[in-house]
Design a protein around this motif. Structure first.
Motif, PDB file in Angstrom:
ATOM      1  N   ASP A 391       0.840  -1.194   0.000  1.00 42.60           N
ATOM      2  CA  ASP A 391       0.000   0.000   0.000  1.00 42.60           C
ATOM      3  C   ASP A 391       0.876   1.245   0.000  1.00 42.60           C
ATOM      4  O   ASP A 391       1.859   1.322   0.741  1.00 42.60           O
ATOM      5  N   PRO A 392       0.539   2.245  -0.833  1.00 43.34           N
ATOM      6  CA  PRO A 392       1.372   3.455  -0.872  1.00 43.34           C
ATOM      7  C   PRO A 392       1.439   4.182   0.464  1.00 43.34           C
ATOM      8  O   PRO A 392       2.424   4.886   0.740  1.00 43.34           O
ATOM      9  N   VAL A 393       0.434   4.007   1.300  1.00 40.08           N
ATOM     10  CA  VAL A 393       0.494   4.623   2.627  1.00 40.08           C
ATOM     11  C   VAL A 393       1.615   3.988   3.444  1.00 40.08           C
ATOM     12  O   VAL A 393       2.371   4.665   4.151  1.00 40.08           O
ATOM     13  N   SER A 394       1.751   2.656   3.337  1.00 42.63           N
ATOM     14  CA  SER A 394       2.818   1.960   4.055  1.00 42.63           C
ATOM     15  C   SER A 394       4.196   2.375   3.572  1.00 42.63           C
ATOM     16  O   SER A 394       5.161   2.365   4.345  1.00 42.63           O
ATOM     17  N   GLY A 410       5.930  -3.036   5.002  1.00 36.45           N
ATOM     18  CA  GLY A 410       4.854  -4.014   4.872  1.00 36.45           C
ATOM     19  C   GLY A 410       3.474  -3.598   5.398  1.00 36.45           C
ATOM     20  O   GLY A 410       3.291  -2.460   5.812  1.00 36.45           O
ATOM     21  N   PRO A 411       2.526  -4.509   5.373  1.00 35.63           N
ATOM     22  CA  PRO A 411       2.694  -5.863   4.851  1.00 35.63           C
ATOM     23  C   PRO A 411       2.763  -5.889   3.329  1.00 35.63           C
ATOM     24  O   PRO A 411       2.185  -5.028   2.667  1.00 35.63           O
ATOM     25  N   ALA A 412       3.497  -6.854   2.799  1.00 35.98           N
ATOM     26  CA  ALA A 412       3.639  -7.007   1.359  1.00 35.98           C
ATOM     27  C   ALA A 412       2.949  -8.290   0.919  1.00 35.98           C
ATOM     28  O   ALA A 412       2.871  -9.264   1.665  1.00 35.98           O
ATOM     29  N   ARG A 413       2.489  -8.253  -0.305  1.00 40.46           N
ATOM     30  CA  ARG A 413       1.748  -9.368  -0.882  1.00 40.46           C
ATOM     31  C   ARG A 413       2.091  -9.419  -2.370  1.00 40.46           C
ATOM     32  O   ARG A 413       2.426  -8.403  -2.968  1.00 40.46           O
ATOM     33  N   ALA A 414       2.010 -10.581  -2.943  1.00 43.11           N
ATOM     34  CA  ALA A 414       2.344 -10.701  -4.355  1.00 43.11           C
ATOM     35  C   ALA A 414       1.317  -9.975  -5.214  1.00 43.11           C
ATOM     36  O   ALA A 414       0.107 -10.177  -5.065  1.00 43.11           O
ATOM     37  N   TRP A 415       1.785  -9.141  -6.117  1.00 46.74           N
ATOM     38  CA  TRP A 415       0.933  -8.503  -7.122  1.00 46.74           C
ATOM     39  C   TRP A 415       0.959  -9.323  -8.407  1.00 46.74           C
ATOM     40  O   TRP A 415      -0.050  -9.480  -9.076  1.00 46.74           O
ATOM     41  N   VAL A 416       2.122  -9.868  -8.732  1.00 44.59           N
ATOM     42  CA  VAL A 416       2.265 -10.834  -9.823  1.00 44.59           C
ATOM     43  C   VAL A 416       3.177 -11.947  -9.310  1.00 44.59           C
ATOM     44  O   VAL A 416       4.205 -11.671  -8.686  1.00 44.59           O
ATOM     45  N   THR A 417       2.808 -13.206  -9.542  1.00 41.05           N
ATOM     46  CA  THR A 417       3.675 -14.346  -9.270  1.00 41.05           C
ATOM     47  C   THR A 417       3.718 -15.213 -10.521  1.00 41.05           C
ATOM     48  O   THR A 417       2.663 -15.588 -11.053  1.00 41.05           O
ATOM     49  N   THR A 418       4.917 -15.527 -10.988  1.00 41.77           N
ATOM     50  CA  THR A 418       5.057 -16.442 -12.114  1.00 41.77           C
ATOM     51  C   THR A 418       5.882 -17.652 -11.684  1.00 41.77           C
ATOM     52  O   THR A 418       6.813 -17.532 -10.898  1.00 41.77           O
TER      53      THR A 418
END
Length: 453
Positions: A391-394, A410-418
């Motif tokens: 999140d840009p706030v984070s 964080g928290p971070a989460r996958a936006w793209v996973t290949t």
């Protein structure tokens, strides 16, 4: 000549330890299932059949999970067990897990691997050691194939029951001959030693308090003959030390060495309670360690000494452990926990975000014997890639170091996973058409196992 996939407009591409592409406009190219190039805004981008705009996000290799019991997501936060120590927790849950069948293992694997993808994981092992019915490892491998996930499950085993002074009930253990025959069958049916393989299989007797020493020796010999890897729990709890001294007349590590496991074919989970001399011996022998910080904090009260072990030359990877102990399967959370617990115990200079990322990528790949082609994004590596979303706030105010910000803010989460260049998470959402049906099946089976219907 065009490439198959171009991930462009990244803020930063972490290629490997010591190799990073910095600044906005960084890019990564994929041809087939392999990384074919990377560059900065100063380097010309190749033409591509498909382009993903990273939108200024961080790109890293996919994280690699070196220890899990995926079936346990059917009993998350199981009330009667959540506040017990390790042995209490196990003895409470073993009778529940005795209800596992192929359908239960398949759907738990499908949901578990989907959860791992969202946490930036592209390769995972699994330690399935409860076998009340046949063909359970086959069921979880089938789920991984359906998803297209890179999977290195282990055929786990338990051979000693509570009737003989060990922990498991008779309903979830098997005799030695049955175990060894099925280990050989599973390897023959599913193990793929070829470069780029999606499925690799290992062998994994559970622990000193559930497996006899004869099975440990025979499994090590079988793994050598079949050329597959070895995995087990080791030095996980103080009570394990007492148990091994009483039953075997030696410490867990001394027992591990005596049964022929102290080789670079093996990696162990937790390793929270060795002596310093024992830890150094195993590190110098090349034994890998699956560091599971969240599970250790919830169940064990101690954790592996990661940087010390790495300093002796031993591989260390990350593991999220079973869902009903750690109750979450995000390797980003484990990387952050590894960073925090190291600094809590050993001071702020003991670990950086890059150290934690290296443990979860190169280190994990080394534990699985695959650091030649996963755990990094060098040209020729498998295209197991994560574009991270935060999140840009984070991230407000974090301008100087995207890798430190990734783990600290964080928290971070996958936006793209290949996985091998195949997009399985896009725009932060799983691209798995069977997910809704699997969730319904998982809910039904979980309630049945817990006696809620």
């Amino acid at each position: 000549m065009s490439v198959d996939l171009l991930i462009r407009n990244a803020s930063h591409v972490y290629v490997d330890r010591g190799v990073e592409v910095t600044g906005g406009g960084s890019w990564l190219a994929v041809t087939g299932d392999r990384v074919s190039g990377y560059g900065s805004s100063l380097d010309p981008e190749p033409e591509a059949l498909r382009v993903i705009d990273a939108g200024g996000r961080l790109v890293t290799p996919g994280l690699i999970n070196t220890h899990h019991h995926i079936y346990q997501n059917l009993t998350r936060s199981f009330g009667p067990a959540v506040n017990g120590d390790l042995f209490t927790w196990l003895t409470t849950l073993y009778p529940v897990w005795a209800r596992l069948d192929e359908e239960a293992v398949h759907t738990s694997a499908y949901i578990g691997l989907a959860e791992l993808l969202l946490g930036g994981c592209t390769t995972s092992t699994d330690h399935l050691y409860v076998h009340p019915r046949p063909n359970l490892v086959d069921a979880e491998i089938a789920a991984a194939r359906e998803i297209g996930f890179r999977f290195s499950p282990t055929r786990g085993s338990m051979s000693r029951s509570e009737e003989e002074g060990y922990l498991p009930p008779r309903s979830v253990v098997q005799d030695r001959d049955t175990i060894l025959a099925d280990c050989e069958r599973v390897v023959a049916a599913h193990h793929d030693p070829a470069p780029g393989a999606l499925i690799r299989v290992g062998l994994a007797p559970c622990s000193p308090f559930s497996v006899d020493d004869g099975l440990m020796r025979a499994t090590a010999e079988l793994a050598e003959r079949l050329d597959v890897r070895l995995h087990t729990h080791l030095a996980e709890a103080e009570s394990e030390i007492d148990f091994c001294r009483e039953v075997y007349g030696r410490t867990p590590v001394e027992h591990f060495e005596d049964v022929g496991w102290a080789t670079d074919r093996a990696w162990v989970a937790h390793f929270a309670y060795p002596s310093e001399a024992e830890a150094e011996r195993l590190a110098r022998a090349g034994v890998g360690v699956a560091h599971c910080p969240s599970s250790n904090m919830l169940l064990c009260g101690a954790t592996a000494k990661v940087q010390q072990y790495r300093g002796w030359g031993g591989p260390v990877g990350l593991g999220c452990d079973g869902s009903s102990s750690a109750d979450a399967a995000s390797l980003w959370m484990e990387a952050r926990a590894a960073l925090l617990v190291a600094r809590l115990l050993h001071g702020p200079a003991s670990m950086t975000a890059r150290d934690a990322l290296d443990v979860g990528t190169r280190g994990s790949a080394a534990c699985l014997g695959r650091d030649d082609e996963i755990g990094h994004l060098t040209v020729g590596a498998l295209a197991d890639v994560v574009v991270w979303d935060m999140d840009p706030v984070s991230l407000a105010g974090a301008h100087s170091d995207p890798v430190e910000a990734w783990l600290r803010c964080g928290p971070a989460r996958a936006w793209v996973t290949t996985v091998g260049g195949r997009v399985l998470v896009e725009d932060g959402r799983l691209r798995l058409p069977g997910l809704s049906e699997q969730l319904r099946t998982h809910d039904r089976i979980s309630r049945e196992m817990q006696g809620l219907v």
